[in-house]
Design an enzyme around this catalytic site. Structure first.
Site, mmCIF file in Angstrom:
data_model
loop_
_atom_site.group_PDB
_atom_site.id
_atom_site.type_symbol
_atom_site.label_atom_id
_atom_site.label_comp_id
_atom_site.label_asym_id
_atom_site.label_seq_id
_atom_site.Cartn_x
_atom_site.Cartn_y
_atom_site.Cartn_z
ATOM 1 C CB CYS A 1 -0.997 -0.041 1.141
ATOM 2 S SG CYS A 1 -2.459 0.942 0.745
ATOM 3 C CG HIS B 1 -3.566 -3.649 2.888
ATOM 4 N ND1 HIS B 1 -2.684 -3.166 3.817
ATOM 5 C CD2 HIS B 1 -4.158 -2.576 2.331
ATOM 6 C CE1 HIS B 1 -2.731 -1.842 3.823
ATOM 7 N NE2 HIS B 1 -3.621 -1.464 2.936
ATOM 8 C CD GLU C 1 -1.285 -6.298 4.904
ATOM 9 O OE1 GLU C 1 -1.031 -6.581 3.714
ATOM 10 O OE2 GLU C 1 -1.472 -5.131 5.302
HETATM 11 N N1 GLN Z 1 -1.879 6.644 2.632
HETATM 12 C C1 GLN Z 1 -1.996 5.859 1.443
HETATM 13 C C2 GLN Z 1 -3.358 6.037 0.791
HETATM 14 O O1 GLN Z 1 -4.304 6.446 1.436
HETATM 15 C C3 GLN Z 1 -1.737 4.397 1.720
HETATM 16 C C4 GLN Z 1 -2.709 3.762 2.667
HETATM 17 C C5 GLN Z 1 -2.215 2.473 3.254
HETATM 18 O O2 GLN Z 1 -1.019 2.189 3.287
HETATM 19 N N2 GLN Z 1 -3.133 1.682 3.807
HETATM 20 O O3 GLN Z 1 -3.511 5.751 -0.367
#
Ligand code: GLN
Length: 534
Positions: free
Chosen positions: A383, A509, A511
Site C-alpha cells: 500500500c 493488502h 496480509e
Molecule cells: N496513505 C496511502 C493512501 O491512502 C496508503 C494507505 C495504506 O497504506 N493503507 O492511499
C-alpha cells in the site's frame, strides 16, 4: 430461528489475556469436528469502527472482504479458522447507538422513550442472533471486548444475561481470567479470579466454563478450588499457560477437552476427537525449523508490535512453510538516513516497506527503497510501501527529482501517486476509503501471476491514493512494470521490477488474506525468492 448455538467469551481481572485467541482456538476445535463456526467481536468503545483510530490506540486496523475496518482480533479468527469474516463480525457501541438513533429519528419506536434497556440491549441481541440465523452457522462465538466491571461493557453483559435466559442450553458463557504468580510468596493467587466471577455473577451471569491464564502450571488443587468457589464444574475449569506460539493454543485446549465440555454442556453430539493433521504438521514444521530468516519492516509504528500484526503473522506463516524461523525486526522509518541505512538494514534477507498514512517517516522509506533496490535485496512494498516504491523509482530512475505522492506534497510537479477521483471531495473520514476486496487482473509471466497461478484474483484494500496512469508508459519503459490492474477502474494494483530478484509493490493488502492453512501466495513467493537465494 436456525438452530444456532451461541457461545459468549468474557474477560476479567485484566485486559490483554487473549480472549480472541481462546475464542479462535475453540472455534478451530469445533470447526474440526465438522461444525460451521463463526466468531464475532463486540468492542465497547464509541467509535463506530476502528477505522478512525490511530494504531497507538488500537493496533492494526484489519479489513474484511466486504470493506469493513475492523478490530485486529478478526484477523486471528480468519487465520485460525480459514474463514472470511464480514461487517457483521465486528460491532462497536458506537455502531449500536448509531443504529438505534437512526431508528429513533425514523420514528420506529412509536413515541416510546428510547433507553439502554431494552432498546440498546435489543439491538445488541439482534446483532448476535442475526449473524447465526442469516448464515445458518452451527456456532456463533461472541467475544465481548473489555473487562467485566467496565462501565462501557455493561449493556453487552446485560444482553448476554438476557440471551442466556432466552436461549437456555443453546448458549454458554466462558470467562477468561488471570491467575498471577507472586514471586516473593512463591504462590499462584486465585483471589482475582474469584472476585472477577463474583462481578460477573452480580450482573446476573453464571459462567459455564473458566479459562485461567497463567504463566505457571496450575495443579488440580488450584483448578478444583476455583471450580468450588465459582460454581463451575471441575472439568470446565481449564488453564491457558503461556506457549511459544498462539497457534499452539488450540492443541493446549484440546488436551483439556475444551470442545468436548462445550458440546456436552450444549447437548450436541461429540463424536471422535479430530486429528487436526495439517495444523499439527504446520506446528511440527515450526518446531523443526532451525535456520533463521531475517525480515526487516520499515514503518512509522516500529515500537508497536500490534501495528503490523497481519504482516508479521503472514511472514511467520510463510517462513514456517519454508522451514525457516522468522526473525522479524521493525525499524522506525524516521530514524533511517543515508548515513545509517546500510547499518540498519544489515543482515536483512528481505525488506517490507509498510502501509501507512501521512508524512512522518516517509523519507526514511525512500532511503530504504533506494538501498534495497540498488543492493538487490528482495523487497515487498504494501500500500503506502508500494506508493513509496513508485515515487523512489520516479525520482532516481525516471529522473523526476521532485516526484511525490500528493498525500505528501500536493504541489509536486510530478504527481506519480495522486488522490483517487472519487476521494477528492470527501469530507467524512470514517469508512470512506477504497475498502475491501476488489478484482485484480495479473499479467501472465509476472511474479504476481506466477505466485497466484491465475489471472484474476481478489485482494483487500484500504487507501485513498493511487498510481497515476499518466506516467505508466514512462515507468514501464524504464523497467518498472504494472503487472496487476483492476479490470473495471484501471487502477494499478501491482508493480514489479523484473530485473531485480524480487521487487514487488501492491496497492492491496495481501496480509489480510493469509491463514495458517492457506498462506497468501504473494507472501509465499516473497519467501521463496529469499530462501532460494540463501
Ligand atoms: N496513505 C496511502 C493512501 O491512502 C496508503 C494507505 C495504506 O497504506 N493503507 O492511499
Amino acid at each position: 430461528m436456525a438452530d444456532t448455538k451461541y457461545i459468549f467469551v468474557t474477560g476479567g481481572v485484566v485486559s490483554s489475556l487473549g480472549k480472541g485467541i481462546i475464542a479462535a482456538s475453540l472455534g478451530k476445535l469445533l470447526q474440526a469436528r465438522g461444525y460451521n463456526v463463526t466468531i464475532q467481536k463486540f468492542d465497547p468503545y464509541i467509535n463506530v469502527d476502528p477505522g478512525t483510530l490511530n494504531p497507538y490506540e488500537h493496533g492494526e486496523c484489519y479489513v474484511t472482504v466486504d470493506g469493513h475496518e475492523a478490530d485486529l482480533d478478526l484477523g486471528h479468527y480468519e487465520r485460525f479458522l480459514n474463514i472470511q469474516t464480514t461487517k457483521e463480525n465486528n460491532i462497536t457501541t458506537g455502531r449500536i447507538y448509531q443504529s438505534v438513533i437512526n431508528k429513533e429519528r425514523k420514528g420506529d419506536y412509536l413515541g416510546k422513550t428510547v433507553q439502554v434497556v431494552p432498546h440498546i440491549t435489543d439491538e445488541i441481541k439482534r446483532n448476535v442472533k442475526q449473524l447465526g440465523v442469516k448464515n445458518k452457522f452451527d456456532f456463533v462465538i461472541t467475544e465481548i471486548g473489555g473487562t467485566v466491571g467496565d462501565i462501557e461493557s455493561l449493556p453487552f453483559l446485560e444482553s448476554v444475561r438476557q440471551l442466556r435466559w432466552e436461549l437456555g442450553s443453546k448458549s454458554l458463557v466462558i470467562h477468561l481470567t488471570f491467575v498471577p504468580y507472586i514471586a516473593a510468596a512463591g504462590e499462584l493467587k486465585t483471589k482475582p479470579t474469584q472476585h472477577s466471577v463474583k462481578e460477573l455473577q452480580s450482573q446476573g451471569i453464571q459462567p459455564d466454563m473458566l479459562v485461567l491464564r497463567t504463566e505457571k502450571e496450575l495443579n488440580s488443587e488450584i483448578l478444583n478450588k476455583v471450580a468450588l468457589f465459582c460454581n463451575v464444574e471441575q472439568d470446565a475449569v481449564m488453564q491457558s499457560i503461556d506457549v511459544p506460539t498462539i497457534y499452539e493454543v488450540p492443541l493446549m485446549m484440546q488436551a483439556q477437552s475444551m470442545d468436548e465440555v462445550v458440546l456436552r454442556k450444549m447437548n450436541m453430539p461429540i463424536g471422535n476427537k479430530p486429528q487436526l493433521k495439517p495444523w499439527i504438521q504446520f506446528l511440527d514444521k515450526r518446531r523443526n525449523a532451525t535456520e533463521k530468516v531475517v525480515i526487516k519492516l520499515v514503518g512509522k509504528y516500529a515500537e508497536l508490535p500490534d501495528a503490523y500484526k497481519s504482516i508479521n503473522e503472514s511472514l511467520s506463516q510463510v517462513a514456517i512453510y519454508h522451514d525457516r524461523e522468522l526473525e522479524f525486526e521493525a525499524i522506525q522509518s524516521e530514524d533511517i538516513t543515508d548515513e545509517n541505512v546500510a547499518q540498519l538494514l544489515a543482515g536483512a534477507d528481505g525488506i517490507v516497506v509498510a502501509p501507512g498514512f501521512g508524512q512522518r517517516g516517509i523519507e526514511g522509506k525512500f532511503t530504504t527503497i533506494t538501498y534495497a533496490r540498488t543492493h538487490d535485496i528482495p523487497t515487498f512494498g504494501i500500500c503506502l510501501g508500494m506508493q513509496c516504491m513508485v515515487v523512489e523509482y520516479a525520482r532516481n530512475v525516471l529522473g523526476l527529482k521532485e516526484a511525490n505522492s500528493t498525500e505528501m506534497n500536493s504541489k509536486t510537479p510530478h504527481k506519480v501517486i495522486d488522490i483517487m477521483e472519487g476521494q477528492k471531495h470527501l469530507t467524512n473520514m470514517g469508512a470512506s476509503m477504497r475498502l475491501g476486496a476488489y478484482d485484480c487482473l495479473l499479467k501472465k509471466g509476472s511474479i504476481a501471476y506466477n505466485a497466484y497461478g491465475e489471472e484474476l484474483i481478489q485482494e483487500r484494500h484500504r487507501h485513498r491514493f493511487e498510481f497515476n496512469n499518466e506516467y505508466k508508459e514512462q515507468f514501464e519503459k524504464n523497467g518498472m512494470l504494472c503487472t496487476g490492474v483492476n479490470p473495471d477502474s484501471d487502477l494499478v494494483e501491482v508493480i514489479e521490477v523484473p530485473e531485480l530478484k524480487w521487487f514487488v509493490g501492491t496497492q492491496f493488502h495481501p496480509e489480510y488474506n493469509s491463514t495458517v492453512i492457506s498462506p497468501n501466495p504473494l507472501f509465499m513467493s516473497f519467501m521463496s525468492a529469499i530462501t532460494n537465494q540463501k
